[in-house]
Scaffold this motif. Structure first.
Motif, PDB file in Angstrom:
ATOM      1  N   ARG A 380      -7.045 -10.009   1.940  1.00 39.06           N
ATOM      2  CA  ARG A 380      -6.157 -10.503   3.008  1.00 39.06           C
ATOM      3  C   ARG A 380      -4.471 -11.124   2.701  1.00 39.06           C
ATOM      4  NH1 ARG A 380      -9.011 -13.694   6.464  1.00 39.06           N
ATOM      5  NH2 ARG A 380     -11.216 -14.342   5.626  1.00 39.06           N
ATOM      6  N   THR A 381      -4.062  -9.972   3.455  1.00 38.34           N
ATOM      7  CA  THR A 381      -2.271  -9.911   3.004  1.00 38.34           C
ATOM      8  C   THR A 381      -2.280 -11.084   2.426  1.00 38.34           C
ATOM      9  OG1 THR A 381      -2.553  -8.673   4.891  1.00 38.34           O
ATOM     10  CG2 THR A 381      -0.381  -9.107   4.395  1.00 38.34           C
ATOM     11  N   SER A 382      -1.674 -10.385   1.008  1.00 37.44           N
ATOM     12  CA  SER A 382      -0.981 -11.298  -0.237  1.00 37.44           C
ATOM     13  C   SER A 382       0.356 -11.044  -0.343  1.00 37.44           C
ATOM     14  CB  SER A 382      -1.707 -12.262  -0.474  1.00 37.44           C
ATOM     15  OG  SER A 382      -2.023 -10.988  -1.342  1.00 37.44           O
ATOM     16  N   ALA A 383       0.814 -11.709  -1.464  1.00 39.47           N
ATOM     17  CA  ALA A 383       2.040 -11.251  -2.265  1.00 39.47           C
ATOM     18  C   ALA A 383       2.212  -9.591  -2.742  1.00 39.47           C
ATOM     19  CB  ALA A 383       3.169 -12.193  -2.999  1.00 39.47           C
ATOM     20  N   THR A 384       0.325 -10.020  -3.014  1.00 44.88           N
ATOM     21  CA  THR A 384      -0.493  -8.083  -3.828  1.00 44.88           C
ATOM     22  C   THR A 384      -1.035  -7.800  -3.278  1.00 44.88           C
ATOM     23  OG1 THR A 384      -1.306  -9.459  -5.286  1.00 44.88           O
ATOM     24  CG2 THR A 384       0.641  -9.464  -5.956  1.00 44.88           C
ATOM     25  N   GLN A 385      -0.481  -7.566  -1.872  1.00 49.32           N
ATOM     26  CA  GLN A 385      -1.617  -7.307  -1.189  1.00 49.32           C
ATOM     27  C   GLN A 385      -1.207  -6.956   0.114  1.00 49.32           C
ATOM     28  OE1 GLN A 385      -5.291  -6.532  -2.199  1.00 49.32           O
ATOM     29  NE2 GLN A 385      -5.503  -5.070  -0.370  1.00 49.32           N
ATOM     30  N   CYS A 386      -1.503  -5.028   0.706  1.00 46.58           N
ATOM     31  CA  CYS A 386      -0.534  -4.906   2.011  1.00 46.58           C
ATOM     32  C   CYS A 386      -1.971  -5.249   3.107  1.00 46.58           C
ATOM     33  CB  CYS A 386      -0.040  -3.648   2.405  1.00 46.58           C
ATOM     34  SG  CYS A 386       1.287  -3.037   1.456  1.00 46.58           S
ATOM     35  N   THR A 387      -1.218  -5.093   4.407  1.00 48.01           N
ATOM     36  CA  THR A 387      -2.219  -4.610   5.362  1.00 48.01           C
ATOM     37  C   THR A 387      -3.437  -3.538   5.632  1.00 48.01           C
ATOM     38  OG1 THR A 387      -0.775  -3.572   7.071  1.00 48.01           O
ATOM     39  CG2 THR A 387      -0.764  -5.853   6.892  1.00 48.01           C
ATOM     40  N   SER A 388      -4.400  -3.625   6.338  1.00 46.14           N
ATOM     41  CA  SER A 388      -5.129  -2.310   6.144  1.00 46.14           C
ATOM     42  C   SER A 388      -4.767  -1.704   6.861  1.00 46.14           C
ATOM     43  CB  SER A 388      -6.741  -3.008   6.599  1.00 46.14           C
ATOM     44  OG  SER A 388      -6.556  -3.059   7.852  1.00 46.14           O
ATOM     45  N   VAL A 389      -5.247  -0.084   7.014  1.00 44.86           N
ATOM     46  CA  VAL A 389      -4.249   0.837   7.136  1.00 44.86           C
ATOM     47  C   VAL A 389      -5.487   1.871   8.033  1.00 44.86           C
ATOM     48  CG1 VAL A 389      -3.479   3.310   6.763  1.00 44.86           C
ATOM     49  CG2 VAL A 389      -2.722   1.265   5.775  1.00 44.86           C
ATOM     50  N   PRO A 390      -5.216   1.934   8.673  1.00 42.11           N
ATOM     51  CA  PRO A 390      -6.495   2.688   9.976  1.00 42.11           C
ATOM     52  C   PRO A 390      -6.158   4.073   9.778  1.00 42.11           C
ATOM     53  CG  PRO A 390      -4.927   1.900  11.549  1.00 42.11           C
ATOM     54  CD  PRO A 390      -4.612   1.409  10.114  1.00 42.11           C
ATOM     55  N   GLU A 391      -7.233   5.323   9.742  1.00 40.70           N
ATOM     56  CA  GLU A 391      -7.297   6.774  10.138  1.00 40.70           C
ATOM     57  C   GLU A 391      -6.495   6.920  11.221  1.00 40.70           C
ATOM     58  OE1 GLU A 391     -10.037   9.169   8.927  1.00 40.70           O
ATOM     59  OE2 GLU A 391     -10.439   7.830   7.294  1.00 40.70           O
ATOM     60  N   PRO A 392      -5.351   7.750  11.363  1.00 39.45           N
ATOM     61  CA  PRO A 392      -5.167   8.419  12.594  1.00 39.45           C
ATOM     62  C   PRO A 392      -5.929   9.282  13.046  1.00 39.45           C
ATOM     63  CG  PRO A 392      -4.333   9.907  10.521  1.00 39.45           C
ATOM     64  CD  PRO A 392      -5.561   8.356   9.990  1.00 39.45           C
ATOM     65  N   ARG A 393      -5.295   9.139  14.569  1.00 42.01           N
ATOM     66  CA  ARG A 393      -6.588   9.159  14.922  1.00 42.01           C
ATOM     67  C   ARG A 393      -5.907  11.328  15.191  1.00 42.01           C
ATOM     68  NH1 ARG A 393      -6.248   9.625  21.770  1.00 42.01           N
ATOM     69  NH2 ARG A 393      -8.605  10.233  22.529  1.00 42.01           N
ATOM     70  N   ASN A 394      -7.515  11.862  15.184  1.00 47.30           N
ATOM     71  CA  ASN A 394      -8.120  13.400  14.920  1.00 47.30           C
ATOM     72  C   ASN A 394      -7.309  13.775  13.889  1.00 47.30           C
ATOM     73  OD1 ASN A 394      -8.146  13.959  18.192  1.00 47.30           O
ATOM     74  ND2 ASN A 394      -6.040  13.523  18.364  1.00 47.30           N
ATOM     75  N   GLY A 395      -7.440  12.652  12.919  1.00 46.89           N
ATOM     76  CA  GLY A 395      -6.655  13.109  11.232  1.00 46.89           C
ATOM     77  C   GLY A 395      -7.562  12.224  10.527  1.00 46.89           C
ATOM     78  N   ARG A 396      -7.612  12.153   8.970  1.00 51.62           N
ATOM     79  CA  ARG A 396      -7.601  10.985   7.613  1.00 51.62           C
ATOM     80  C   ARG A 396      -7.162  10.566   7.301  1.00 51.62           C
ATOM     81  NH1 ARG A 396     -10.454  13.738   3.356  1.00 51.62           N
ATOM     82  NH2 ARG A 396      -9.493  15.565   3.011  1.00 51.62           N
ATOM     83  N   ARG A 397      -7.551   9.497   6.750  1.00 50.95           N
ATOM     84  CA  ARG A 397      -6.947   8.776   5.852  1.00 50.95           C
ATOM     85  C   ARG A 397      -7.677   9.056   4.178  1.00 50.95           C
ATOM     86  NH1 ARG A 397      -8.182   2.696   6.208  1.00 50.95           N
ATOM     87  NH2 ARG A 397      -9.636   3.570   4.843  1.00 50.95           N
ATOM     88  N   MET A 398      -6.722   9.341   3.610  1.00 47.66           N
ATOM     89  CA  MET A 398      -6.876   9.096   1.950  1.00 47.66           C
ATOM     90  C   MET A 398      -6.731   8.131   1.058  1.00 47.66           C
ATOM     91  SD  MET A 398      -6.718  13.422   1.818  1.00 47.66           S
ATOM     92  CE  MET A 398      -5.241  13.454   2.322  1.00 47.66           C
ATOM     93  N   GLY A 399      -7.577   7.153   0.884  1.00 47.31           N
ATOM     94  CA  GLY A 399      -7.342   6.269  -0.162  1.00 47.31           C
ATOM     95  C   GLY A 399      -8.129   5.164   0.379  1.00 47.31           C
ATOM     96  N   ASN A 400      -8.938   4.249   0.124  1.00 44.37           N
ATOM     97  CA  ASN A 400      -8.842   3.231   0.279  1.00 44.37           C
ATOM     98  C   ASN A 400      -8.366   2.052  -0.430  1.00 44.37           C
ATOM     99  OD1 ASN A 400     -10.823   4.701   2.229  1.00 44.37           O
ATOM    100  ND2 ASN A 400     -12.073   4.663   0.547  1.00 44.37           N
TER     101      ASN A 400
END
Length: 788
Positions: A380-400
């Motif tokens: 859950r988002t906190s002072a040490t945790q950013c919001t989750s990042v979706p995969e871009p459409r027609n692309g990919r995300r590297m990092g979980n």
């Protein structure tokens, strides 16, 4: 013949040597290149040499000595390179046997015989040669596989396939004895099976000798490919059949992976399913000795299936419709429960709790492919945790991971470019929740660009959505010099006639256009003749369509494009590689306009030195052959208006022309064809034809025939086509015997004259000189005289 020097342009400048005269002799040698030829021996008392050079490169040439000896036996047939011979006797009737070394194939007869005819001693048939073939089917228990023409460097532009088959229940061991191929351009591909659809064991190039290869069955497939440029020494491979001491390749499982490549007795292999699939069957197989005393697997291979519903508890996973990627079945209700630890939420889409229930119902009779969902538990988002990042459409995300300090990188699918940052970082924010330093980028299709990679994808802007109106996009593809570009059309739909893609064979829109395409009509492949292509796409202000997806790759420029064969003509020569010549001939009755021979030019651009010629039916001309065809101008199209065409047929004296019509159509009464029995415009007209009826055949009685065609200013028709053939006119009757006189002159052909004279005491009654007249049957122009 003993050669002292020999150096000509390979393939193009050739010395040919005939044993005997060029017509009727035996071609002994056909020589080119820089290798000094061995001695050549004739069996006739004459040798003919012909040296041909092309219009390009010249070399040093050749020098040779000849010496003469008396033949009492056959010449030494020699020893074939890469082969052996048994038998040394060279007397008439003696035999010599030939055999090739392993890996080579005999070209010719295995046995030749010394033959004597009219004091000429020669071998019949000619001594054979041994060559390394380009491909083949090998079925012996052991053997050699050589690159084509080994030990010489292999030729350019070769595609050679070998299939090796040994005894069933045996495997093939393949050892590399020699190996040298041009790096990155010439390849040897080896497949574990009878064709290229089976698993690839390896693709090899360069000078590093590969390790030993063993098949999993009793067949191997080898594919050798060389490009149009550099070659190397090639390869020598040795294969042997070995008893099978391992299980056959068990294969992979669909929607899963296999761990364990060892297939020997006692080894195990384990199957795992991809995320979202469930394994049915035993995951681990063991290679044991079967009841038939042959190695076999102890269990059946498992399968991976997508179930209807299930419990999911991992931090990340995949939820699939039942039977995915196949169609789900009808009348199903599936419940999927996803539960992650309480300190986490889920991005499916982003949930506020740690539990999600997914209900899927299929009610109708028809079905479809279904769905493929990916979930991930995120803190859950906190002072040490950013919001989750979706995969871009027609692309990919590297990092979980989305904690402070995490960096997420992005890349786009082929044909798309990244709009925004390529990477974002999770940062702390004083007295607030952690946040990303930049927004998530998106993947868009650019309207044009300069492409320099060896392969790539070109999409219409907005793809796979319809493109926008009023676009004007230019792509320029550039690959290394000496290479070409091949575009494969994956999909193509534009507004017919209004939205078009233009493709130019070069780097500018002033170069030759390969085509302008709209609607759905576009060739599957487009090929350049240089290392550049220019693409221009434009759309109008109204309707749009789905657009296009093109994929390009770099190819070797080995040949010029297939030249256009002229209508009413033929092309002679199939080789389109650099420096090769293609010639053209016209069908009977047509005249070639342009160059009859064109050559594929060297350089970074593969183009012909002249455009292909045309074959046209001309207005008039001269025919001097014993047979031929005459066509109306423009045939088989309509003849032009206001034409006055004259053809003249010249045959040897004593021949006439047999004219036979094949087609005839002119404007009745106004457009006509005349056949005149002679060379002059005033010669006798033996046929005048007009209208739609095909005229009957006719015979001229002169060795010179005039054909005249006239058309007026109005209606045009397809015209005419007729063939003529020379026929021999009969001689005039022999005037002998001539009582009480003599005949002076012995020529009784058309136009020849003879004279008559009486003996002393007799008087000539009639004309003293007679001339043989024209006609289908020859007659003298006056009656024979008499002496009284």
């Amino acid at each position: 013949l003993h050669f002292l020097v020999f150096h000509t342009e390979e393939v193009h400048d050739v010395l040919r040597i005939w044993d005997g005269p060029q017509d009727g002799g035996v071609l002994l040698r056909e020589l080119s290149g820089s290798t000094l030829p061995p001695d050549a021996h004739s069996t006739f008392n004459a040798v003919s040499l012909q040296f041909n050079t092309d219009f390009f490169t010249s070399k040093q040439g050749f020098a040779l000595q000849f010496s003469v000896s008396t033949a009492t036996s056959c010449n030494d047939p020699g020893l074939p390179a890469n082969g052996t011979r048994s038998g040394d006797s060279k007397e008439p009737g003696d035999h010599v046997l030939f055999q090739c070394d392993p890996g080579y194939v005999l070209q010719g007869a295995t046995e030749i015989t010394c033959t004597e005819i009219n004091s000429r001693f020669f071998w019949q048939p000619d001594p054979p040669t041994c060559t390394a073939p380009c491909g083949g089917n090998l079925t012996s228990r052991t053997g050699l596989i050589l690159s084509p023409e080994y030990p010489e460097p292999y030729p350019h532009g070769r595609e050679c396939d070998w299939t090796v088959s040994v005894t069933p229940d045996y495997v093939i061991a393949l050892n590399f004895n020699q190996f040298s191929l041009e790096p990155s351009y010439d390849f040897l591909h080896i497949y574990d099976g009878p064709d290229s659809l089976h698993p690839l064991l390896g693709s090899f190039y360069g000078t590093d000798v590969p390790d030993r290869i063993e098949s999993s069955s009793n067949t191997l497939f080898l594919a050798f490919r060389s490009d149009a440029s550099l070659s190397s020494n090639g390869f020598v491979l040795q294969y042997t059949e070995n008893p099978r001491e391992s299980c056959f390749e068990p294969g992979v499982v669909r929607n899963g992976t296999r761990v364990g490549a060892d297939l020997k007795l006692g080894s195990t292999t384990t199957y795992y399913c991809d995320s979202g699939y469930t394994l049915e069957g035993d995951p681990t197989l063991t290679c044991i000795m079967g009841s038939d005393s042959k190695p076999s697997w102890n269990k059946q291979k498992p399968i991976c299936i997508a179930l209807c519903g299930g419990q999911y508890s991992g931090l990340e996973g995949v939820v699939l419709s039942p039977g995915y990627p196949g169609n789900y079945s009808s009348a199903r209700t599936c419940l999927y429960s996803v539960v992650v630890p309480k300190d986490y939420g889920e991005s499916l889409p982003l949930a506020t709790s740690n539990q999600v229930l997914i209900r899927f119902t299929s009610k109708g009779q028809s079905s479809s492919k279904g769905f493929h969902l990916v979930y991930q538990a995120v803190p859950r988002t906190s002072a040490t945790q950013c919001t989750s990042v979706p995969e871009p459409r027609n692309g990919r995300r590297m990092g979980n991971h989305f904690a402070v300090g995490a960096v997420i990188r992005f890349e786009c699918s082929p044909g798309y470019v990244l709009e925004g940052s390529t990477a974002i970082e999770c940062l702390t924010v004083p007295n607030a929740l952690a946040n990303w330093n930049s927004s998530v980028p998106s993947c868009i299709v650019p309207c044009g660009g300069n492409l320099t990679q060896r392969t790539g994808t070109i999409l219409s802007p907005g793809f796979p959505e319809p493109y926008l109106n009023s676009l004007n996009c230019v792509w320029k593809i550039t690959v290394p010099e000496g290479s070409g570009i091949q575009i494969q059309v994956i999909s193509f739909v534009t507004e017919q006639n209004w939205d078009s893609l233009e493709v130019f064979d070069g780097g500018h829109n002033s170069d030759t256009m390969l085509g302008s395409f709209s609607g759905t009509t576009v060739p599957a492949l487009l090929n350049s003749t240089s290392n550049q292509l220019y693409l221009h796409f434009f759309s109008d202000i109204s309707v749009s369509a789905a657009g296009f997806r093109l994929e390009y790759k770099t190819v070797s420029l080995t040949s010029c494009p297939e030249p256009v064969v002229p209508m009413n003509g033929i092309k002679v020569g199939e080789r389109l590689q650099m420096n090769h010549v293609v010639s053209f001939q016209c069908e009977p009755g047509y005249t070639l306009q342009g160059n009859s021979h064109i050559s594929c030019m060297p350089g970074t651009v593969r183009r012909w030195n002249y455009p292909p010629p045309l074959c046209i039916a001309q207005c008039g001309g001269i025919q001097g052959e014993m047979e031929g065809m005459i066509l109306s101008p423009g045939f088989p199209g309509n003849y032009p208006s206001n034409s006055d065409c004259t053809w003249r047929i010249y045959l040897p004296v004593g021949y006439g022309a047999h004219v036979q019509f094949l087609n005839f159509s002119t404007e009745a009464n106004h457009d006509f064809l005349e056949i005149r029995n002679g060379p002059l415009d005033t010669s006798t007209v033996i046929g005048r034809f007009s209208g739609q009826d095909v005229p009957p055949s006719l015979l001229t009685t002169s060795h010179e025939t005039t054909v005249y065609f006239h058309s007026d200013h109005s209606q045009n028709r397809p015209g005419f086509r007729f063939e003529y053939q020379a026929y021999e006119l009969n001689e005039c009757l022999d005037p002998e015997p001539f009582r009480y006189g003599v005949v002076v002159g012995a020529g009784y052909n058309v136009g020849q004259s003879i004279a008559f004279e009486c003996l002393p005491g007799y008087q000539l009654m009639g004309h003293s000189i007679l001339t043989c007249e024209h006609g289908t049957t020859r007659n003298w122009d006056r009656p024979f005289p008499r002496c009284e």
